[in-house]
Every structure is written in structure tokens, then in C-alpha cells.
Design a protein around this motif. Structure first.
Motif, PDB file in Angstrom:
ATOM      1  N   ILE A 415      -8.980  -3.705  -7.884  1.00 30.54           N
ATOM      2  CA  ILE A 415      -9.554  -4.293  -6.663  1.00 30.54           C
ATOM      3  C   ILE A 415      -9.791  -3.211  -5.614  1.00 30.54           C
ATOM      4  N   LYS A 416      -8.818  -2.323  -5.453  1.00 32.48           N
ATOM      5  CA  LYS A 416      -8.952  -1.254  -4.459  1.00 32.48           C
ATOM      6  C   LYS A 416     -10.088  -0.300  -4.820  1.00 32.48           C
ATOM      7  N   SER A 417     -10.283  -0.067  -6.114  1.00 26.36           N
ATOM      8  CA  SER A 417     -11.359   0.830  -6.531  1.00 26.36           C
ATOM      9  C   SER A 417     -12.729   0.208  -6.278  1.00 26.36           C
ATOM     10  N   GLN A 418     -12.799  -1.125  -6.361  1.00 25.16           N
ATOM     11  CA  GLN A 418     -14.069  -1.817  -6.164  1.00 25.16           C
ATOM     12  C   GLN A 418     -14.354  -2.085  -4.693  1.00 25.16           C
ATOM     13  N   GLN A 419     -13.306  -2.485  -3.948  1.00 23.56           N
ATOM     14  CA  GLN A 419     -13.503  -2.871  -2.551  1.00 23.56           C
ATOM     15  C   GLN A 419     -13.154  -1.747  -1.573  1.00 23.56           C
ATOM     16  N   GLY A 420     -12.461  -0.745  -2.017  1.00 24.45           N
ATOM     17  CA  GLY A 420     -12.057   0.345  -1.146  1.00 24.45           C
ATOM     18  C   GLY A 420     -10.748   0.100  -0.437  1.00 24.45           C
ATOM     19  N   THR A 421     -10.437  -1.166  -0.182  1.00 24.94           N
ATOM     20  CA  THR A 421      -9.175  -1.502   0.479  1.00 24.94           C
ATOM     21  C   THR A 421      -8.729  -2.892   0.043  1.00 24.94           C
ATOM     22  N   PHE A 422      -7.423  -3.102   0.069  1.00 22.15           N
ATOM     23  CA  PHE A 422      -6.871  -4.416  -0.290  1.00 22.15           C
ATOM     24  C   PHE A 422      -5.459  -4.503   0.258  1.00 22.15           C
ATOM     25  N   ASP A 423      -5.178  -5.558   1.009  1.00 22.02           N
ATOM     26  CA  ASP A 423      -3.845  -5.767   1.588  1.00 22.02           C
ATOM     27  C   ASP A 423      -2.956  -6.421   0.534  1.00 22.02           C
ATOM     28  N   ASP A 424      -2.129  -5.608  -0.127  1.00 20.76           N
ATOM     29  CA  ASP A 424      -1.259  -6.137  -1.179  1.00 20.76           C
ATOM     30  C   ASP A 424       0.153  -6.408  -0.656  1.00 20.76           C
ATOM     31  N   LYS A 425       0.289  -6.489   0.671  1.00 21.26           N
ATOM     32  CA  LYS A 425       1.595  -6.768   1.272  1.00 21.26           C
ATOM     33  C   LYS A 425       1.646  -8.168   1.884  1.00 21.26           C
ATOM     34  N   ASN A 426       0.657  -8.487   2.706  1.00 19.41           N
ATOM     35  CA  ASN A 426       0.625  -9.791   3.383  1.00 19.41           C
ATOM     36  C   ASN A 426      -0.169 -10.780   2.535  1.00 19.41           C
ATOM     37  N   LEU A 427       0.533 -11.504   1.690  1.00 14.99           N
ATOM     38  CA  LEU A 427      -0.123 -12.330   0.674  1.00 14.99           C
ATOM     39  C   LEU A 427      -0.037 -13.827   0.944  1.00 14.99           C
ATOM     40  N   ILE A 428       0.811 -14.241   1.887  1.00 15.87           N
ATOM     41  CA  ILE A 428       0.982 -15.665   2.177  1.00 15.87           C
ATOM     42  C   ILE A 428      -0.130 -16.154   3.097  1.00 15.87           C
ATOM     43  N   LYS A 429      -0.596 -17.381   2.870  1.00 15.96           N
ATOM     44  CA  LYS A 429      -1.658 -17.971   3.682  1.00 15.96           C
ATOM     45  C   LYS A 429      -1.263 -17.988   5.161  1.00 15.96           C
ATOM     46  N   PRO A 430      -2.206 -17.696   6.062  1.00 14.09           N
ATOM     47  CA  PRO A 430      -1.895 -17.683   7.505  1.00 14.09           C
ATOM     48  C   PRO A 430      -1.350 -19.008   8.014  1.00 14.09           C
ATOM     49  N   GLU A 431      -1.869 -20.138   7.488  1.00 12.31           N
ATOM     50  CA  GLU A 431      -1.393 -21.445   7.955  1.00 12.31           C
ATOM     51  C   GLU A 431       0.049 -21.722   7.538  1.00 12.31           C
ATOM     52  N   ILE A 432       0.534 -21.004   6.541  1.00 12.61           N
ATOM     53  CA  ILE A 432       1.942 -21.127   6.145  1.00 12.61           C
ATOM     54  C   ILE A 432       2.794 -20.137   6.929  1.00 12.61           C
ATOM     55  N   MET A 433       2.227 -19.001   7.249  1.00  9.95           N
ATOM     56  CA  MET A 433       2.971 -17.977   7.987  1.00  9.95           C
ATOM     57  C   MET A 433       3.410 -18.460   9.370  1.00  9.95           C
ATOM     58  N   VAL A 434       2.711 -19.455   9.937  1.00 12.66           N
ATOM     59  CA  VAL A 434       3.117 -19.960  11.258  1.00 12.66           C
ATOM     60  C   VAL A 434       4.474 -20.657  11.198  1.00 12.66           C
ATOM     61  N   LEU A 435       4.927 -20.983   9.993  1.00  7.65           N
ATOM     62  CA  LEU A 435       6.218 -21.660   9.837  1.00  7.65           C
ATOM     63  C   LEU A 435       7.394 -20.685   9.794  1.00  7.65           C
ATOM     64  N   ILE A 436       7.123 -19.401   9.814  1.00  6.39           N
ATOM     65  CA  ILE A 436       8.186 -18.409   9.596  1.00  6.39           C
ATOM     66  C   ILE A 436       9.248 -18.484  10.685  1.00  6.39           C
ATOM     67  N   GLN A 437      10.491 -18.229  10.292  1.00  6.50           N
ATOM     68  CA  GLN A 437      11.627 -18.271  11.205  1.00  6.50           C
ATOM     69  C   GLN A 437      12.682 -17.293  10.724  1.00  6.50           C
ATOM     70  N   ASP A 438      13.693 -17.092  11.569  1.00  9.86           N
ATOM     71  CA  ASP A 438      14.791 -16.209  11.190  1.00  9.86           C
ATOM     72  C   ASP A 438      15.731 -16.925  10.247  1.00  9.86           C
ATOM     73  N   LEU A 439      16.287 -16.182   9.314  1.00  8.22           N
ATOM     74  CA  LEU A 439      17.248 -16.746   8.372  1.00  8.22           C
ATOM     75  C   LEU A 439      18.609 -16.841   9.041  1.00  8.22           C
TER      76      LEU A 439
END
Length: 439
Positions: A415-439
Motif C-alpha cells: 500500500i505504501k509503495s502504491q500510495q506513498g503514505t499509509f497510516d498503519d497506526k490509527n486504525l480505529i474508526k473516528p466515530e468509535i474513537m470518540v468513546l475512548i477513556q482512561d483505563l
């Protein structure tokens, strides 16, 4: 079938409006409103309680005994194994005795304490938007059915028979018996004997009256309770009027409803939670619901462990080992799983211990921005979960564990070779990320 479909569609519409809440005024400032993570009842962020004095004393005493030299015998190793097993039994017994005074029992997995706090919850959107423990949800379902009884007596009473009785064989026999009564009336509407059911009849009591919802269904058919002559006296009967008996189309519809109805079931709630990276990732607070062991079973387990001490002195057959493995698999009912993403974020869900690894994988995939990407889940020891048809108990991740998520490196590189860049760290959907909290 059409009547059943309309009934459920109507209830689903009602639930949609209930979920929408009370709404907001057009002039209301909603900028401060933001999605809040749901807090299920029974959860807590409390700190682990200290180990009981009784448990600590038992462990120290066992270690002291085990550390004493035992020279002069040829089977010192076997004796040491037996002593170790007995010491573990004593420590576990002391933990149980001190549990009432010291709070939740500490259990260790991957070096972290498990405390009996996080429970198992269920949902049933048809009945309520709430998420509740199973017993409370079953009560809600029963209340829901009773509330619908006056409005839809025939449909609701059929659902009550299917829902409120747990023994599937008894329900099947009950429905077969009720259908037989209806078939006899439909085939012989003018025969008085088929329009009467003696309530004290043994077969009727065992097959029909023993199930909840049957009285309501019989009344919805049109049966009335009356005293009629029987043998040398009188007895109570359910009696259907001749005019109602001749309405065979209505009776056939009732039979169809009874046969087509399905139980309203509470489903295990995944309890989706999302946590910031935390050193407490392997610390769980589990409720007794996660374990398949009652106090009686605990006593049996003690006996089995005592027998295990004796087994150390003899050879065990393959069959004996397989029985022990099966017993171990049945110890857990549920599994609390946290999946550590590449950026350290923890995705948490609750599963039955008998559910397959493929179900867990699909749970994770549902919350990925790119759900088509191949990935692997592995344990802290590096074991990859590749057997998708294995249960969570079989792969050893019940009752709780932390798994590591990893994308296929060859796919990421392509993917990186084809697109030049790819975020392989932040993979969770943004609408789910709003639920994040401290453990």
C-alpha cells in the motif's frame, strides 16, 4: 406469519422513538453536547484490594515447608511435587476462607490481578434500550410481554410460551398438545367433547399447565372456566362456545401464530469499550459470572485437585489427560478480551468462552477504518490465533486476556509503495474513537 411480522415491526418503531430521547429545543445551545461513553451498571475503576492476611500466611507457610531439605530418599522429586500441589491447595483454601472479610478474591493471569468486578450484560432492543445483567433483562422481557397482553393477547401469549419457559422439550410438548386441542375442534366443531378440557386432567397438568403463558393463550382462544358435572361430582373445565368453535379460520390462525412464534432472547452485550494506552492493560476486574463454577463445583474441584496429588505417583493415560483438558475448558463461561492496537489503544469486548476465534476477529474488523485489511491477533507470548474454528476457551484466552493486533506487513508495504503514505497506526474508526477513556 404476517401478523407476527406486523407485531415486531410496530415494537421496533416504538423502540426507535424511545432511543431518540426527549429531543432538544430549536433555540437550545448544543455545542457543548458531545458523545459520552456508555457506563454500564456494575463497572468500576476502583483500585485492587490488598491480599487477605489468611492467604498471605498460607502462601508463606507453604513456601517455608517446600524450602526445607529432604535428603536421603530416592523419590525426593516426587515428594516435592506432592508438597507443591498441597501447598497450592492450602493457599487456595485460605483465599476462599478470607474472601468474605477481604473483599474480591485475587486471581493472577499474565502477572496481573483479576478482581471480581466486571460483570456480564445483555441487550434486547425489542424490549428496552438498556443494557442489564441477564436476570434483570429476563425480568424486563417478562414485564414487556405482560404489558402487551391486553393489546395483543393471542400473539403475546404465544410469545410468552416460547420465551418464559427454558426447557425446550417441555415447550415443544406443550405446543403439540395445544395444537392437538385446536385440530380436534377444527375437525369437529359440533362435538361438545372436543370443546372441553378438564383442568385437573393429569396429561393437561403435566404437558400444558406446567408452562408459563398457557393459561393466557387458552383464554385468548376463547375458552372460559366453568364447573361441569364429572363422575359423581363436579370439576373445573375450560369450555369453548360452539359459535367460536365454528370459526375454524380464526382457530387455524391461532395455531399458525403458536407454531410460528419464536422466543424473545436477550443477547450478550459486547460491552464495547475503548481505552487509552495504559500499563494497567493486563489488569482485569471480573465478576463471578465469568466463571462456570458454583460453590458446590468448587468443592468438587478441591477434591479433584487432591486426587491430582495422588496422580503424580502414577502414569496417566491419554483418555485421563483428555478428560482433565475438557474439565478445564468448562471452567469458564465468558471471556473479556482487550485487543492492543499498533498505537497502544485498547479495544475491549465480552464474549462467550464457547464462541469461536472467528467471531472475535469479526468484532475487531467491524471497528477498523479499512475493514478489508488482513491482520493477526496474538497472545503476549507471541502465539497467533490462526485456528478460526477453535473456541476462545480452547485457545486459552478465557476468562480474560490482552491480545496484540498486527497488520500483514507485506500488505502494508504494498500500500505504501502504491500510495506513498499509509497510516498503519490509527486504525480505529473516528466515530468509535470518540468513546475512548482512561483505563
Amino acid at each position: 406469519m404476517a401478523a407476527i411480522k406486523r407485531f415486531f415491526e410496530k415494537k421496533k418503531l416504538d423502540v426507535k422513538f424511545k432511543k431518540a430521547g426527549s429531543g432538544h429545543k430549536l433555540t437550545e445551545d448544543t455545542r457543548s453536547l458531545s458523545p459520552q461513553p456508555s457506563q454500564r451498571p456494575g463497572t468500576s475503576q476502583g483500585r485492587p484490594q490488598a491480599e487477605s492476611e489468611a492467604a498471605r500466611a498460607a502462601r508463606e507457610a507453604a513456601l517455608a515447608r517446600m524450602s526445607q531439605p529432604r535428603p536421603g530418599t530416592a523419590n525426593n522429586q516426587l515428594k516435592a511435587l506432592k508438597l507443591q500441589a498441597r501447598a497450592e491447595l492450602e493457599a487456595e483454601r485460605a483465599l476462599q476462607q478470607g474472601a468474605a472479610a477481604a473483599g474480591p478474591t485475587e486471581v493472577y493471569r499474565d502477572g496481573a490481578p483479576l478482581l471480581e468486578q466486571i460483570g456480564v450484560y445483555y441487550n434486547c432492543p425489542m424490549v428496552t434500550p438498556e443494557v442489564l445483567p441477564k436476570q434483570d433483562m429476563e425480568k424486563k422481557i417478562e414485564e414487556f410481554l405482560l404489558a402487551q397482553l391486553a393489546e395483543e393477547p393471542q400473539m403475546t401469549s404465544a410469545l410468552m410460551i416460547h420465551t418464559l419457559n427454558k426447557n425446550a422439550e417441555k415447550v415443544k410438548l406443550c405446543i403439540e398438545t395445544l395444537c392437538k386441542y385446536l385440530d380436534n375442534i377444527i375437525a369437529n366443531p359440533d362435538e361438545e367433547k372436543f370443546r372441553k378440557i378438564r383442568i385437573s386432567n393429569k396429561a393437561f397438568q403435566e404437558r400444558v399447565c406446567s408452562c408459563d403463558g398457557t393459561e393466557e393463550f387458552i383464554q385468548s382462544v376463547g375458552f372460559k372456566q366453568r364447573k361441569l358435572p364429572f363422575q359423581d361430582g363436579e370439576d373445573d373445565f375450560y369450555v369453548l362456545d360452539e359459535d367460536q368453535a365454528k370459526d375454524t379460520e380464526r382457530l387455524n390462525t391461532l395455531k399458525e401464530i403458536l407454531l410460528a412464534a419464536e422466543p424473545i432472547k436477550a443477547e450478550l452485550d459486547r460491552g464495547l469499550r475503548l481505552f487509552h494506552p495504559s500499563p494497567k492493560a493486563t489488569k482485569f476486574e471480573l465478576h463471578n459470572d465469568f466463571y462456570n463454577i458454583t460453590p458446590e463445583e468448587m468443592r468438587k474441584e478441591q477434591q479433584l485437585k487432591q486426587e491430582a496429588v495422588e496422580k503424580l505417583g502414577m502414569l496417566r493415560t491419554k483418555a485421563m489427560r483428555e478428560r482433565d483438558e475438557q474439565r478445564e475448558l468448562r471452567r469458564y463461561r465468558f471471556a473479556l478480551v482487550r485487543v492492543r492496537m499498533p498505537n497502544g489503544v485498547l479495544l475491549q469486548g465480552t464474549f462467550r468462552a464457547t464462541e469461536k476465534v472467528s467471531v472475535l476477529a469479526e468484532f475487531v474488523r467491524d471497528y477498523l477504518v479499512n475493514d478489508w485489511l488482513p491482520f493477526t491477533l496474538s497472545t503476549a507470548t507471541g502465539q497467533k490465533l490462526t485456528e478460526m474454528d477453535s473456541t476462545l476457551a480452547e485457545v486459552g484466552i478465557a476468562p480474560a486476556t490482552v491480545l496484540n493486533f498486527a497488520l500483514d506487513p507485506s500488505v502494508v508495504a504494498e500500500i505504501k509503495s502504491q500510495q506513498g503514505t499509509f497510516d498503519d497506526k490509527n486504525l480505529i474508526k473516528p466515530e468509535i474513537m470518540v468513546l475512548i477513556q482512561d483505563l
